[in-house]
Design a protein around this motif. Structure first.
Motif, PDB file in Angstrom:
ATOM      1  N   ASN A  83      17.097  57.718   5.122  1.00 15.67           N
ATOM      2  CA  ASN A  83      18.487  57.715   5.584  1.00 15.67           C
ATOM      3  C   ASN A  83      19.015  56.316   5.882  1.00 15.67           C
ATOM      4  O   ASN A  83      20.142  56.146   6.312  1.00 15.67           O
ATOM      5  N   ASP A 140      15.838  61.325  10.785  1.00 16.08           N
ATOM      6  CA  ASP A 140      17.216  61.774  10.970  1.00 16.08           C
ATOM      7  C   ASP A 140      17.977  60.795  11.857  1.00 16.08           C
ATOM      8  O   ASP A 140      18.198  61.031  13.029  1.00 16.08           O
ATOM      9  N   THR A 157      21.333  57.740  11.712  1.00 11.97           N
ATOM     10  CA  THR A 157      22.565  57.520  10.953  1.00 11.97           C
ATOM     11  C   THR A 157      22.627  56.158  10.282  1.00 11.97           C
ATOM     12  O   THR A 157      21.862  55.256  10.594  1.00 11.97           O
ATOM     13  N   CYS A 158      23.574  56.060   9.364  1.00 15.01           N
ATOM     14  CA  CYS A 158      23.783  54.830   8.608  1.00 15.01           C
ATOM     15  C   CYS A 158      24.565  53.813   9.446  1.00 15.01           C
ATOM     16  O   CYS A 158      25.055  54.147  10.517  1.00 15.01           O
TER      17      CYS A 158
END
Lengths: 751, 176
Positions: free
Chosen positions: A713, B163, B165-166
């Protein structure tokens, strides 16, 4: 060679053959009268039939036989090429492919498959029937004209006024040629096989050509056979010839039907390498010819020799004789010749190329990667020693390592042409289904890229091509009313550009509708109503999940799961998708892909003491830039030689250190200018941006080490690499960060 | 040592023995089944990665392969673990999405490798533990102490750990 590996070759070659069949069929659509393609088609189907028969795949052989018959009719201009015929032939190709893949996987055909096969065979026979009804000679014969032909010859032979010989058996003359052993064939096996279709009444071994012992070479076949053969009922010349199908062209096979004219025997005598007297003896000895018949034949031969020398100035070529005498039907002859030619070409190619297990190549690449790292280590250590001889030696070794690296990577490179060609069928099928007229133009098929990339790009490309046909290209009526040519053009193009490979799919269709996309974007809350946005940003929105502007969802596309999946796939290859479109003029979708996946030249920098690598291909230049506060207020832009570029401060992004503040690194090393900042200018997919870093350390060759699933991610680091001293440096994901910068800049500008 | 192990195995012939690696983290002693452990290394230079959650300590170079290192202290208790002299990294192999993933687990100190009868492992209590109960696969009594047997697939659940975030998200967080 054991059977398994032979089978492997069969499947591999069949797949290649099938692909060529498909290509040729598609070419046939526009070149219905080009005998080249038709001949090639026939040859390829014939090859599959032959080899499948050899391995005992009866379904394949039977089906290919039907297919071949139709193609044969086409070759002889007895069946005309119609679009329906091409469609059926394409379906037949698909079915053959299915049969072969089932054979490969050892699976049984399902009832559905069988029904489909039957239907296709029926359709194929339908084309043959058409031929039969057009064919005045064999109009009385109901089906399978190819097989009936030789019998028609026989009838003619029998009814002709010339006297036939008494012998009621077929006569077969075999001369295997010198090289038969070296091609791995056993002459005896053909004789044994011959017994399957009849009875050998008489066999005489021709030993006249065996030399004296001192000249005898055991690797050369000197013997031949004269056979009188009582064929089982239903066996005709074609069937007998099939027995000898695999013999190469220096073998002589002459088959004379029962009660052939004496004239034919005299030709036979003339064509065989032994002297006429020897052959004559053999023939009379075996009871093929009576003494009187032989004399007659020899007389005739004398006579024909005279006339020959008048006409052609020499002995006619065997093939010509056989043809004029209708001893071999033309297609069989040509097929045999073509097959031999093809086999020779293949043989030569095989000599020049080898098939390697991909794993072995991967292992080699990993090792070269390690070599590159230790090379860099040695280089670093030598630099400290200041020994010029050693440095020179190391430099030379480094160059060699570079070359080794490049050649290793090159092993994995394959041209994209094959992938492109596979779209011909897609375009053909889709344009037929959608009643559109489309030409697929392929450029740059020779452009090479990593094999893994080629495999992974197939699906996204397929999607884009489908989209182009479904949404991009208008119906022929619309096109004409818009003043365009009825036939649309879809262009597939590949080329190299600044360290990346570009694959372009463009069409001359209606283009993207600015209005529709804007509306949809507002609906989805991506844009505020009335917000200004440039074309490219707007176009790229169609790659967001759930974004489909197709008013109507069709079978082919428009379900809104299209372009976002394409983008995701390309992203995973470290590539970038870019859309260019002009309303009513067309759309171009450009995919930028990295050249290789494993080793890159890097540019090493530090940000807050931590080492980072930029892929060198993407680095345009490095420079010192002085930012003044005014610039900053207008957004994150700076001016480089008149060009305004967006920039990103990596200290700020990664560590939350504002640019004005002195980073710990700078304090330690002492920076020269107050407000000067080191900036690396990068370009990817025609977008440029600057990244502010602390220090520039220079070029560095590096092996990309994937970071693994845990980081899938993460979109700011694309991988890691190991430096000469064992330290890990992170590779900046330039494509993603450029995208991020331009997005950020756009949103600030919009505010 | 080897001989002793064989001896132990014979002694408990009629019981199923499992081999455990025990280690100290904070004040507790934990153990993992040895079959998922590839090796234990001393704490070496860890390269931090920017903009990732704090439980990802960084990456290391293990004989030419780059492996991520998870800070167990951060994963368990939420605070970054300090690096002491005894700090070690346990290299664990996990199956994820049909591929083998190697991950380093940074812990305070390795204790020992031991054989343990499987029957003596009690089920996870519902309360009274300092860490998430789904991390625990059982509790065993060992030399007057409790040993917490970890479910390594839960502690190092790739889906959960990856999991995050970018940069857009991270930046928004920082700005807001």
């Amino acid at each position: 060679m054991n059977l398994d590996s032979a089978k492997k070759v069969f499947f591999l070659e069949s797949r290649e053959n099938l692909q060529r069949i498909e290509e040729n069929l598609l070419t046939l659509v526009d070149n219905a009268h080009d005998i080249e393609f038709i001949n090639a088609l026939f040859r390829e189907v014939h090859t599959i039939k032959g080899s499948a028969g050899m391995f005992g795949y009866q379904e394949v052989t039977d089906f290919a036989h039907n297919f071949e018959n139709v193609l044969d009719g086409v070759r002889k201009f007895e069946i005309t090429v119609t679009p329906e015929l091409v469609e059926t032939a394409l379906d037949a190709h698909d079915y053959m492919k299915l049969l072969i893949s089932y054979a490969e996987e050892d699976r049984e055909l399902t009832d559905d498959d069988l029904r489909q096969g039957e239907l296709l065979s029926e359709q194929l026979r339908g084309f043959e029937d058409e031929q039969t009804s057009n064919d005045s000679i064999s109009s009385s014969i109901p089906k399978k004209p190819l097989i009936q032909k030789p019998e028609a010859d026989k009838q003619r032979d029998q009814s002709s006024t010339a006297p036939g010989v008494e012998s009621k058996y077929w006569h077969i003359s075999l001369r295997f040629g010198e090289n038969v052993f070296t091609t791995g064939l056993d002459p005896f096996s053909f004789i044994v096989y011959l017994k399957n279709i009849g009875e050998i009444k008489n066999l005489i071994t021709v030993t006249e050509m065996i030399p004296e012992f001192k000249d005898f070479n055991p690797e050369i076949c000197y013997i031949g056979f004269e056979i009188d053969f009582d064929a089982a009922s239903g066996v005709d010349k074609t069937k007998i010839l099939e027995v000898f199908e695999f013999l190469t062209d220096d073998c002589t096979v002459i088959i004379l039907p029962p009660h052939s004219e004496v004239e034919h025997y005299c030709q036979l005598i003339a064509d065989l390498p032994e002297s006429a007297v020897q052959i004559g003896d053999i023939l009379t000895q075996s009871g093929t010819l009576t003494k009187i018949e032989l004399e007659e034949a020899l007389n005739l031969q004398q006579h024909s020799k005279k006339s020959d020398s008048l006409n052609t100035g020499g002995r006619p070529l065997l093939g010509e004789v056989m043809l004029t005498e209708k001893m071999i039907s033309q297609p069989i002859m040509e097929a045999a010749l073509e097959k031999q030619k093809e086999n020779r070409v293949k043989e030569e190619q095989r000599k020049r190329s080898i098939r390697i297990d991909a794993d072995k190549v991967d292992q080699l690449i990993t090792l070269v990667g390690e070599l590159v790292i230790s090379g860099a280590n040695i280089k670093q250590r030598t630099a400290k020693l200041e020994d010029s001889d050693l440095t020179e030696a190391v430099e030379q070794m480094a160059r060699l390592v570079d070359d080794v690296r490049d050649s290793t990577m090159y092993i994995r490179m394959v041209p994209i042409g094959e992938t492109f060609s596979s779209f011909k069928r897609t375009v053909h099928d889709l344009s037929r289904d959608m009643n559109k007229k489309v030409d697929l133009v392929i450029n740059g098929g020779e452009t090479e890229l990593d094999k893994t990339l080629v495999e992974k790009i197939q699906d996204p490309l397929m999607h884009i091509v489908r989209n182009a046909l479904d949404h991009g290209i208008e119906t022929p009526e619309e096109r004409v009313s818009n003043g365009k040519k009825q036939k649309a053009i879809v262009n597939l193009n590949a080329f190299h550009e600044s360290g990346s490979i570009v694959i372009e799919v463009s069409d001359d269709g209606q283009g993207l509708s600015r209005e529709k996309i804007y509306k949809k974007a507002v609906e989805n809350g991506l844009l505020a109503s009335g917000q200004t946005v440039d074309d490219r940003t707007l176009w790229n929105m169609i790659m967001l999940p759930g974004f489909s502007t197709a008013a109507q969802v069709t079978d082919i596309s428009g379900r809104g799961v299209g372009m976002d999946v394409v983008k995701k796939n390309i992203d995973s290859l470290r590539g970038v998708v870019d859309i260019d479109s002009k309303e009513s003029e067309g759309t171009t979708i450009r995919i930028h892909l990295p050249l290789t996946l494993a080793i890159i030249d890097g540019f090493l920098v530090t940000v807050e003491k931590q080492k980072y690598v930029f892929p060198l291909d993407m680095v345009l230049e490095c420079t010192d830039v002085e930012f003044n506060q005014d610039d900053k207020e207008g957004g994150d832009f700076f001016t480089l030689r008149g060009e305004v570029l967006p920039y990103l401060c990596l200290q700020e992004l990664f560590y939350g250190v504002a640019m004005g503040e002195k980073s710990s690194d700078e304090v330690q090393h002492g920076s020269q200018g107050e407000n000067k900042n080191k900036i690396v200018i990068v370009e990817y997919a025609r977008k440029r941006a600057g990244f502010v870093v602390d220090r520039l350390l220079g070029e560095f060759q590096t092996v990309i080490k994937p970071l693994g699933r845990l980081f899938h991610n993460m979109h700011w680091i694309s991988g890691a690499t190991i430096l000469g001293n064992g330290e890990v440096a992170l590779i900046i994901d330039v494509p993603r960060l450029i995208e991020y910068v331009s997005k950020m800049v756009n949103s600030r500008r919009a505010q | 040592m080897k001989e002793k192990r064989i001896y132990e195995k014979e002694e408990h012939e009629n019981r199923t023995m499992i081999q455990l690696l025990s280690f100290r983290q904070g004040k507790e002693v934990y153990a993992v089944r040895i079959n998922s452990v590839r090796e234990v290394i001393d704490s070496i230079a860890i390269t931090p990665i920017p903009l990732v959650p704090h439980y990802i300590k960084g990456v290391i170079n293990l004989r030419g392969n780059v492996l991520p290192v998870i800070d167990l202290n951060a994963r368990f208790y939420g605070d970054r673990g300090g690096i002491e002299k005894s700090t070690s990294i346990i290299i664990v192999e996990l199956q994820s999405h049909e591929e083998i993933v190697s991950i380093g687990l940074m812990i305070d100190a390795v204790k020992e490798v031991m054989m343990f009868p499987e029957e003596e492992i009690d089920p996870t209590p519902d309360f009274g533990t300092n860490i998430r109960t789904d991390f625990i696969s059982g509790i065993a009594r060992h030399e007057e102490n409790y040993l917490i047997l970890l479910d390594i697939n839960a502690v190092l659940n790739i889906e959960e750990l990856s999991d995050f975030t970018c940069p857009d998200g991270v930046l928004e967080e920082r700005n807001g």
